[in-house]
Design a protein around this motif. Structure first.
Motif, PDB file in Angstrom:
ATOM      1  N   PRO A   1      -6.959  98.223  42.066  1.00 32.54           N
ATOM      2  CA  PRO A   1      -6.788  99.323  41.216  1.00 32.54           C
ATOM      3  C   PRO A   1      -5.547  99.893  40.536  1.00 32.54           C
ATOM      4  N   GLY A   2      -4.606  99.953  41.623  1.00 35.60           N
ATOM      5  CA  GLY A   2      -3.300 100.442  41.520  1.00 35.60           C
ATOM      6  C   GLY A   2      -2.486  99.392  40.663  1.00 35.60           C
ATOM      7  N   LEU A   3      -2.944  97.930  40.971  1.00 35.67           N
ATOM      8  CA  LEU A   3      -1.892  96.934  40.178  1.00 35.67           C
ATOM      9  C   LEU A   3      -2.342  97.030  38.852  1.00 35.67           C
ATOM     10  N   SER A   4      -3.702  97.316  38.502  1.00 32.41           N
ATOM     11  CA  SER A   4      -4.175  97.517  36.849  1.00 32.41           C
ATOM     12  C   SER A   4      -3.154  98.492  36.112  1.00 32.41           C
ATOM     13  N   LEU A   5      -2.926  99.702  36.795  1.00 32.49           N
ATOM     14  CA  LEU A   5      -2.334 100.723  36.103  1.00 32.49           C
ATOM     15  C   LEU A   5      -0.829 100.322  36.295  1.00 32.49           C
ATOM     16  N   MET A   6      -0.307  99.519  37.016  1.00 30.32           N
ATOM     17  CA  MET A   6       1.048  99.286  37.126  1.00 30.32           C
ATOM     18  C   MET A   6       1.508  98.082  36.052  1.00 30.32           C
ATOM     19  N   ILE A   7       0.474  97.489  35.411  1.00 30.09           N
ATOM     20  CA  ILE A   7       0.723  96.333  34.637  1.00 30.09           C
ATOM     21  C   ILE A   7       1.661  96.700  33.372  1.00 30.09           C
ATOM     22  N   GLU A   8       1.600  97.492  32.778  1.00 37.66           N
ATOM     23  CA  GLU A   8       2.487  98.157  31.836  1.00 37.66           C
ATOM     24  C   GLU A   8       3.828  98.056  32.061  1.00 37.66           C
ATOM     25  N   GLY A   9       4.143  98.606  33.275  1.00 37.63           N
ATOM     26  CA  GLY A   9       5.387  99.096  33.953  1.00 37.63           C
ATOM     27  C   GLY A   9       5.959  97.634  34.170  1.00 37.63           C
ATOM     28  N   LEU A  10       5.262  96.752  34.742  1.00 38.38           N
ATOM     29  CA  LEU A  10       5.824  95.672  35.173  1.00 38.38           C
ATOM     30  C   LEU A  10       6.102  94.628  33.856  1.00 38.38           C
ATOM     31  N   GLY A  11       5.497  94.861  32.766  1.00 37.01           N
ATOM     32  CA  GLY A  11       6.079  94.457  31.271  1.00 37.01           C
ATOM     33  C   GLY A  11       7.360  94.950  31.151  1.00 37.01           C
ATOM     34  N   LEU A  12       7.655  96.133  31.448  1.00 37.81           N
ATOM     35  CA  LEU A  12       8.960  96.770  30.973  1.00 37.81           C
ATOM     36  C   LEU A  12       9.906  96.089  31.935  1.00 37.81           C
TER      37      LEU A  12
ATOM     38  N   GLU B   1       0.021 105.732  40.574  1.00 37.07           N
ATOM     39  CA  GLU B   1       0.672 104.399  40.555  1.00 37.07           C
ATOM     40  C   GLU B   1       1.429 104.199  39.201  1.00 37.07           C
ATOM     41  N   LEU B   2       1.267 104.968  38.010  1.00 33.50           N
ATOM     42  CA  LEU B   2       2.065 104.606  36.985  1.00 33.50           C
ATOM     43  C   LEU B   2       3.503 105.224  37.264  1.00 33.50           C
ATOM     44  N   ALA B   3       3.481 106.610  37.792  1.00 29.10           N
ATOM     45  CA  ALA B   3       4.755 107.007  38.241  1.00 29.10           C
ATOM     46  C   ALA B   3       5.431 106.304  39.375  1.00 29.10           C
ATOM     47  N   SER B   4       4.882 105.716  40.339  1.00 28.56           N
ATOM     48  CA  SER B   4       5.480 104.852  41.419  1.00 28.56           C
ATOM     49  C   SER B   4       6.204 103.765  40.938  1.00 28.56           C
ATOM     50  N   VAL B   5       5.689 102.990  39.861  1.00 30.80           N
ATOM     51  CA  VAL B   5       6.089 101.688  39.549  1.00 30.80           C
ATOM     52  C   VAL B   5       7.247 102.011  38.479  1.00 30.80           C
ATOM     53  N   ASN B   6       7.290 103.265  37.675  1.00 20.69           N
ATOM     54  CA  ASN B   6       8.244 103.474  36.934  1.00 20.69           C
ATOM     55  C   ASN B   6       9.610 104.205  37.698  1.00 20.69           C
ATOM     56  N   MET B   7       9.301 104.890  38.520  1.00 19.50           N
ATOM     57  CA  MET B   7      10.257 105.402  39.617  1.00 19.50           C
ATOM     58  C   MET B   7      11.058 104.146  40.140  1.00 19.50           C
ATOM     59  N   CYS B   8      10.318 103.339  40.440  1.00 22.36           N
ATOM     60  CA  CYS B   8      10.880 101.888  41.391  1.00 22.36           C
ATOM     61  C   CYS B   8      11.790 101.270  40.067  1.00 22.36           C
ATOM     62  N   ILE B   9      11.403 101.113  39.049  1.00 20.06           N
ATOM     63  CA  ILE B   9      12.085 100.614  37.951  1.00 20.06           C
ATOM     64  C   ILE B   9      13.386 101.347  37.702  1.00 20.06           C
ATOM     65  N   GLY B  10      13.278 102.604  37.571  1.00 16.13           N
ATOM     66  CA  GLY B  10      14.558 103.286  37.417  1.00 16.13           C
ATOM     67  C   GLY B  10      15.586 103.357  38.520  1.00 16.13           C
ATOM     68  N   ALA B  11      14.948 103.315  39.638  1.00 18.70           N
ATOM     69  CA  ALA B  11      15.876 103.127  40.916  1.00 18.70           C
ATOM     70  C   ALA B  11      16.420 102.118  40.664  1.00 18.70           C
ATOM     71  N   SER B  12      15.902 100.880  40.489  1.00 21.28           N
ATOM     72  CA  SER B  12      16.435  99.423  40.092  1.00 21.28           C
ATOM     73  C   SER B  12      17.384  99.522  39.368  1.00 21.28           C
ATOM     74  N   TYR B  13      17.112 100.043  38.183  1.00 19.05           N
ATOM     75  CA  TYR B  13      18.079 100.134  36.922  1.00 19.05           C
ATOM     76  C   TYR B  13      19.319 100.670  37.397  1.00 19.05           C
ATOM     77  N   GLY B  14      19.242 101.767  38.479  1.00 14.78           N
ATOM     78  CA  GLY B  14      20.419 102.357  39.004  1.00 14.78           C
ATOM     79  C   GLY B  14      21.127 101.599  40.062  1.00 14.78           C
ATOM     80  N   GLY B  15      20.477 100.389  40.506  1.00 12.58           N
ATOM     81  CA  GLY B  15      21.320  99.448  41.199  1.00 12.58           C
ATOM     82  C   GLY B  15      20.706  99.358  42.766  1.00 12.58           C
TER      83      GLY B  15
END
Length: 578
Positions: free
Chosen positions: A281-292, A257-271
């Motif tokens: 359980p997965g949302l808990s792991l993604m919280i730091e990425g959502l802060g970014l 899940e950590l990789a998932s949210v960070n990949m999505c943030i990267g793709a979004s940064y790319g447009g």
């Protein structure tokens, strides 16, 4: 939209051990119901092993749109009793119910005997053995159809579409089984009948909430998804894995899940508009990425199909207990979007709207679906294809000599966003607090300015009438959300028939809050009932903490896995209306 009040619907539970085929029979029943012009809601209950083992197919069939389970089941059919006692609390019966079981399956469990339901025997296995290639689940399907007055023709048509081209012998055996079951049903006595279907005025779909979520994402402009499978959200990924390539998008199954949210943030940064899907359980792991995502103002959508927690909890059951982490889980002052669909059909719209909001407001958006919506399959009116497509405020190259301000302190709080490599628009995007240009800073003035900016863009946006579904009038208000909406709507309809008028308010926009809008909706209200599926009453506490309610609300809440049923809400409304 209205729902069946019960008089025009029939509820059926088909149970059996792994391999008995109850899910196959129920899915065929639903397809046939769609062909015949009915509405339906089909959910499943299974053991903690998720796949394999005992299962119960739960179908409510009606002549009007259906978005909730009923209070009791009219028919319970058990091909065998292996593990079925695990579902006793989820299969409420009454003296008007009928239990159909195979005499070879042994004694009827005490819980079903005590219900007072009429128990009858149908030798499904023996009838199936008399047919070459016959199966008990087809006998069961034919018997149930005949008992409720459902036409056999749509069933045989569905069997033909499913089996005829693959295996003619399987088709013939299945049709023979359905007919044998229908004939045998004549010995079982009377049962509640389904009414005649109404003429189709609009096209109808059969779809699950999770597939609807995937469709809403595509309609909203999503072209990238990275995700890790997890019950009960995996079907969202199944849909997107095949749908995204068809529209030029990309799907990646990430390692976690950590990789998932960070990949999505990267793709979004790319447009590219991006989405991921998970459970608690997965949302808990993604919280730091959502802060970014929030701090860098890089839009991303996370769908949380809620299940029973905490920790691994009960993966196959529904609960609305991720509300607190969705709204308050990010560290620091981190305002972001949280939206929630209130029906299978609404999974399409709300996800599409969530993508639109995330892109327009350059914010993370959590879509709080739940297991009861996501994994249930319904026959619904085809939803309109609304024009919400996520569009960002695109940056332009600054004039010569000017410095590009990615996080400019604009009146709306929204700053133009470039794509990487855009001339003159270089900036740093990370989780550090920053100046208007993106340069890291520790200055109080910069921090306060950016906090105000990020809050302002959310609270100042015009969300229109989509913030909530409001139906009816009365001095009692029922406030609810998510999958509890269907049961609450039906309860309000029943109470109105009994002379108690109540207003239904189902929130779709959970955060940011809409105090003025809810205040207007509650004008003249003297009593409030909050309905939710949470042990600690998270939604009630949220409303009392974030809104200035005109009266102290009454609370009707409980944890999963048992669903909220219309009858209990109806009973509370009648008591409140005295």
């Amino acid at each position: 939209m209205t729902t069946s009040s019960g008089s025009g619907s029939v509820s059926i539970a088909m149970c059996g051990s792994g391999g008995a085929g109850v899910m196959t029979a129920a899915n065929m029943f639903l397809d046939a119901a769609a062909e015949a012009g009915f509405y339906a809601l089909f959910g499943r209950s299974s053991g903690p092993q998720i796949r394999g083992g005992e299962a119960a197919a739960l179908v409510r069939l009606g002549v009007d749109p259906i978005t909730s389970v009923d209070d009791t089941f009219d028919i319970m059919l058990a091909i065998d009793w292996q593990g079925v006692q695990r579902f006793a609390a989820e299969l409420p019966l009454s003296k008007n119910s009928i239990v159909i079981c195979d005499p070879s399956a042994g004694e009827v469990p005490e819980a079903y005997v005590k219900s007072g339901a009429r128990i009858v025997h149908l030798p499904m296995k023996d009838l199936a053995k008399a047919i070459p290639g016959g199966r008990p689940n087809m006998i069961a399907l034919g018997a149930v159809a005949a008992l409720i007055g459902f036409p056999v023709a749509p069933l045989t048509e569905v069997l033909g579409k499913s089996l005829k081209k693959k295996r003619a012998d399987a088709f013939e055996a299945s049709v023979a089984g359905v007919k044998a079951g229908a004939e045998a049903a004549a010995t079982l006595g009377e049962c509640k009948k389904i009414g005649a279907p109404k003429a189709k005025d609009v096209k109808r779909w059969t779809i699950t909430g999770n597939y609807g979520t995937g469709l809403g994402a595509i309609r909203g402009g999503v072209r990238f998804c990275a995700a890790y499978p997890i019950t009960p959200a995996t079907e969202v990924l199944e849909y997107l894995s095949s749908a995204l390539p068809k529209v030029g998008g990309v799907f990646v199954q990430a390692e976690d899940e950590l990789a998932s949210v960070n990949m999505c943030i990267g793709a979004s940064y790319g447009g590219e508009a991006s989405i991921t899907s998970t459970a608690g359980p997965g949302l808990s792991l993604m919280i730091e990425g959502l802060g970014l995502s929030m701090a860098s103002e890089t839009p991303v959508v996370v769908v949380d199909v809620q299940r029973v927690g905490p920790s691994t909890g009960i993966a196959t059951k529904c609960e609305q207990s991720d509300l607190n982490i969705a709204v308050y889980g990010l560290h620091g002052d981190a305002p972001h979007l949280v939206v929630a669909p209130n029906s299978i059909s609404d999974c399409i719209f709300t996800t599409q709207w969530g993508v639109y909001l995330a892109e327009a407001l350059q914010s993370p958006c959590i879509v709080l679906s739940d297991q009861a919506l996501g994994q249930s399959r319904g026959i619904i009116d085809a939803p309109a294809d609304v024009a919400f497509v996520g569009k960002r405020l695109v940056a332009e190259a600054p004039a010569e000599g000017e410095v590009f301000k990615r996080y400019a302190n604009t009146a709306s709080g929204i700053s133009p966003m470039p794509v990487p490599g855009q001339p003159g628009c270089q900036y740093t995007a990370d989780g550090l607090e920053h100046t208007e240009t993106g340069t890291p800073t520790s200055q109080s003035s910069d921090h306060v300015m950016q906090l105000d900016k990020r809050q302002r863009k959310l609270t100042g946006h015009d969300y229109g009438n989509h913030w909530a579904t409001i139906e009816g009038e009365g001095d009692i208000a029922v406030i609810t959300w998510g999958s509890c909406t269907g049961a609450a709507r039906e309860a309000v309809d029943r109470a109105r028939a009994d002379g108690v008028n109540a207003k239904l308010i189902a929130l779709r926009l959970i955060y940011p809050t809409r105090p003025e809008h809810l205040g207007d909706a509650l004008k003249g209200v003297k009593k409030i009932l909050v309905v939710e599926q949470s042990h600690l009453g998270q939604f009630t506490r949220y409303l009392r903490g974030e809104y200035d309610l005109p009266v102290k609300p009454e609370q009707l809440s409980r944890p999963g896995p048992l669903p909220m049923r219309p009858g209990e809400i109806h009973a509370r409304l009648l008591k409140m209306g005295k």
